[in-house]
Scaffold this active site. Structure first.
Site, mmCIF file in Angstrom:
data_model
loop_
_atom_site.group_PDB
_atom_site.id
_atom_site.type_symbol
_atom_site.label_atom_id
_atom_site.label_comp_id
_atom_site.label_asym_id
_atom_site.label_seq_id
_atom_site.Cartn_x
_atom_site.Cartn_y
_atom_site.Cartn_z
ATOM 1 N N HIS A 1 -37.726 3.829 -19.841
ATOM 2 C CA HIS A 1 -37.325 2.704 -20.698
ATOM 3 C C HIS A 1 -35.897 2.217 -20.437
ATOM 4 C CE1 HIS A 1 -36.414 6.575 -22.475
ATOM 5 N NE2 HIS A 1 -35.351 6.007 -23.004
ATOM 6 N N CYS B 1 -34.134 4.815 -13.836
ATOM 7 C CA CYS B 1 -33.957 5.172 -15.251
ATOM 8 C C CYS B 1 -32.640 4.541 -15.684
ATOM 9 C CB CYS B 1 -34.020 6.688 -15.458
ATOM 10 S SG CYS B 1 -32.671 7.638 -14.755
ATOM 11 N N HIS C 1 -29.078 8.562 7.850
ATOM 12 C CA HIS C 1 -28.721 9.980 7.971
ATOM 13 C C HIS C 1 -29.700 10.898 7.256
ATOM 14 C CE1 HIS C 1 -24.152 9.331 8.963
ATOM 15 N NE2 HIS C 1 -24.959 8.642 9.755
#
Ligand code: RB5
Length: 147
Positions: free
Chosen positions: A10, A66, A99
């Protein structure tokens, strides 16, 4: 068509919607497993959902979001075979592929990035993993830490 798996909690609903739209505009087949409304979910659950799906095979990479990108990237990196980068800018996004050969990248919906997240994704997509011996060795050592 290249497949990408995307999930979010959320804390990154709007950012993830932008990312999904961008990926679709680039011709990616997006498997979106996140939440598209502000319903509270737990980021480790969202990371597991996307990583388990990725591990079924056929995906080019995955994206996790997130609030900060931190919790969901830490969670993803607990899952065997996952190398989830949390780039701060376009340079880091490029290096995450070149990398580290990251198979996931994570972003935070509540973070004020200097570089636009879409530009970071472009930098990651537009870069090849280096086959240079030293980078391959370091990646192998990184993955051996799972054992
Ligand atoms: C959820 O409120 C928040 O903790 C989550 O989105 C993330 O920022 C955690 O790292």
């Amino acid at each position: 068509m290249s497949k990408v798996v995307v999930a979010n909690d959320h804390g990154a609903v709007e950012l993830t919607a932008r990312i999904v739209d961008f990926l679709k505009s680039q011709g990616y087949d997006v498997n979106y497993l996140g939440i598209a409304e502000n319903k509270s979910v737990d980021y480790p659950d969202m990371a597991k959902l996307a990583c388990d799906e990725f591990k079924k095979g056929g995906y080019e990479f995955g994206i996790l979001c997130c609030g900060t990108g931190i919790g969901i990237s830490i969670s993803a990196n607990k899952i065997k075979g996952i190398r989830c980068a949390l780039p701060q800018n376009c340079f880091a996004a490029q290096m995450a592929k070149e990398h580290n050969d990251a198979n996931f990248i994570a972003f935070g919906g509540r973070i004020d990035y200097k570089d636009d997240v879409i530009d970071m994704i472009k930098a990651y997509i537009g870069t090849q993993a280096s086959q240079d011996e030293r980078h391959a060795r370091r990646r192998a050592k990184m993955m051996a830490l799972e054992k």
